[in-house]
Write a protein that holds these residues in place. Structure first.
Motif, short mmCIF file in Angstrom:
data_model
loop_
_atom_site.label_atom_id
_atom_site.label_comp_id
_atom_site.label_asym_id
_atom_site.label_seq_id
_atom_site.Cartn_x
_atom_site.Cartn_y
_atom_site.Cartn_z
N THR A 11 0.84 -1.20 0.00
CA THR A 11 0.00 0.00 0.00
C THR A 11 0.87 1.25 0.00
N ASP A 12 0.25 2.40 -0.26
CA ASP A 12 0.97 3.67 -0.15
C ASP A 12 0.16 4.65 0.69
N ALA A 13 0.66 5.87 0.83
CA ALA A 13 0.06 6.82 1.76
C ALA A 13 -1.35 7.25 1.36
N ASP A 35 8.33 13.56 -9.52
CA ASP A 35 8.32 14.41 -8.32
C ASP A 35 9.20 15.64 -8.51
N ALA A 91 3.25 16.87 -2.79
CA ALA A 91 3.06 16.79 -1.34
C ALA A 91 2.35 18.03 -0.81
N ARG A 96 15.16 11.44 -0.99
CA ARG A 96 13.82 11.90 -0.67
C ARG A 96 12.87 10.72 -0.60
N VAL A 97 11.90 10.82 0.29
CA VAL A 97 10.89 9.78 0.40
C VAL A 97 9.96 9.90 -0.81
N ARG A 98 9.90 8.86 -1.61
CA ARG A 98 9.01 8.82 -2.77
C ARG A 98 7.66 8.24 -2.36
N PHE A 99 6.65 8.49 -3.18
CA PHE A 99 5.31 8.03 -2.80
C PHE A 99 5.27 6.50 -2.68
N THR A 139 6.06 4.93 0.75
CA THR A 139 5.15 5.07 1.89
C THR A 139 4.19 3.88 1.94
N ARG A 191 7.58 11.16 6.19
CA ARG A 191 6.42 11.23 5.31
C ARG A 191 6.87 11.49 3.88
N TYR A 192 5.94 11.30 2.98
CA TYR A 192 6.19 11.51 1.55
C TYR A 192 6.87 12.85 1.30
N ASP A 193 7.93 12.81 0.51
CA ASP A 193 8.64 13.98 0.00
C ASP A 193 9.61 14.60 1.01
#
Lengths: 146, 146, 146, 146
Positions: free
Chosen positions: A16-18, B36, B47, C10-13, C16, C71-73
């Protein structure tokens, strides 16, 4: 008439993702798992062919449409069918659903390459035969249902 | 005339598979990283939009063609351009190369949905404007090069 | 005194999960990316050593503690240091933070095996020397800061 | 005496890396799949608890030892047992084998947090009870085998 080949999996938390829903990369992994089991059901497991014939099966084209969302722990059924068999490549079609609702459709074109030369080579006869026979079964099955 | 947006990454060991080459799922991750950074370069990071507007950006269609292989530790450049901007969705085009050799091309259609209703909603004006302006820049840039 | 090696990502989608935060598997991928770049900074890229010496570097032990969420990004910095260098294996230590806040700590023990025999072999001298020299630099650097 | 809970999976091609063997990140995914099914077998599926109680179950510590390699298409069995149950967290132990040969061992400490506050909260009684009962069964089972 036989039903299409179907493989069931569950959405894991890491799939899953956010957004709270499945990330589409996981859907491609489910399709590949279904593909492995589909070929095994036809008696032509990739792992054995690769070891025996020095070939590999990279994807040259992949596409998917995502029509509804899946959430963590839902069960998903992936149906696999043969769309096209060529000289050095073939195309599989995937239809994923959850509790009977369509969730995704996809298509992968797989080419057979020689590990030594990294060039396309003819599909192993055993594999081509199995795919063509399966395509024929699927065609008759669709005709019978129509 | 500006060059297309380009984002460089490296093939990590976990991005490869037993063929010794990159697994295509990693290429989709590279494309998303480039996406992104492309949007950030246009001043419209997902985001921030998601947090501000209660929307989410799932993919409804994804496709890619893999034209040559990458190996562990190779650098890959992903160019991103805007192919289409609709009312509730847009399509990005990706062109990946390594040392100037084409490795993959892809396309993703991204829809804007309301987190509350899970239904498509109009693209936030700021995002639509930025994408349309970029599309225009890309068009003129191609014309100038032709 | 030099700062520890640090690599930013960076946190990518797709990194997550449905909790809205990073899934820990992504953190291991960040640590491995930092590891690649750390070794490159020491002049001993895995890819070159593997090709030249017919060896491979699987992990025999991996562990991590996750102390706060990403968290994302979000941007994340991963510091890498050498914890131990043995005859056929070595251990790296990872310290990940975001905007100066600790997010994760980890440790990986990497063994050098022969591709031909799949048995542990002595670390290539060039790699062992680079790791020991770096360990020495880190030790002096910590002493100077104390 | 009951056998330990065991969940079988297969190594997919996307789970391998350029060494020709499984990449360890896939092993963590197998452990998590086994964890989901283990809890379901105890009547306490995460997905239901999360929805009902507004909690989430991030991992705060993860570790694994990899003792032998797996290859594409091999079947792997993951046994799960309960190692510790605390006030707000618990630890599961994983034992993975293929055709009876040990391939990996791991341990994950899972904390229960409130989604609203992101702070640890007491384990839901139903979950704590199920884990403690299972721990007791496992203890007696080991004693009987000893």
């Amino acid at each position: 008439m036989p039903d299409p080949f179907r493989w069931r999996m569950r959405v894991r938390f890491s799939d899953t993702d956010a957004s709270g829903r499945i990330h589409y990369l996981a859907m491609f992994r489910y399709m590949e798992a279904a593909e492995d089991e589909f070929l095994r059901s036809l008696g032509v497991a990739y792992a054995e062919i690769e070891a025996a014939q020095g070939v590999s099966f990279p994807r040259v084209h992949v596409e998917a449409q995502f029509v509804s969302a899946l959430r963590y722990d839902e069960a998903v059924d992936v149906e696999v069918s043969v769309e096209r068999v060529g000289e050095t490549a073939f195309t599989l079609y995937f239809d994923a659903s959850a509790s009977g609702t369509a969730v995704a459709r996809g298509r992968m074109t797989v080419v057979c390459i020689s590990v030594a030369t990294e060039r396309p080579v003819s599909l192993p006869a055993m594999l081509a035969d199995a795919l063509l026979a399966e395509m024929d079964v699927e065609r008759r099955s669709r005709a019978a249902r129509a």
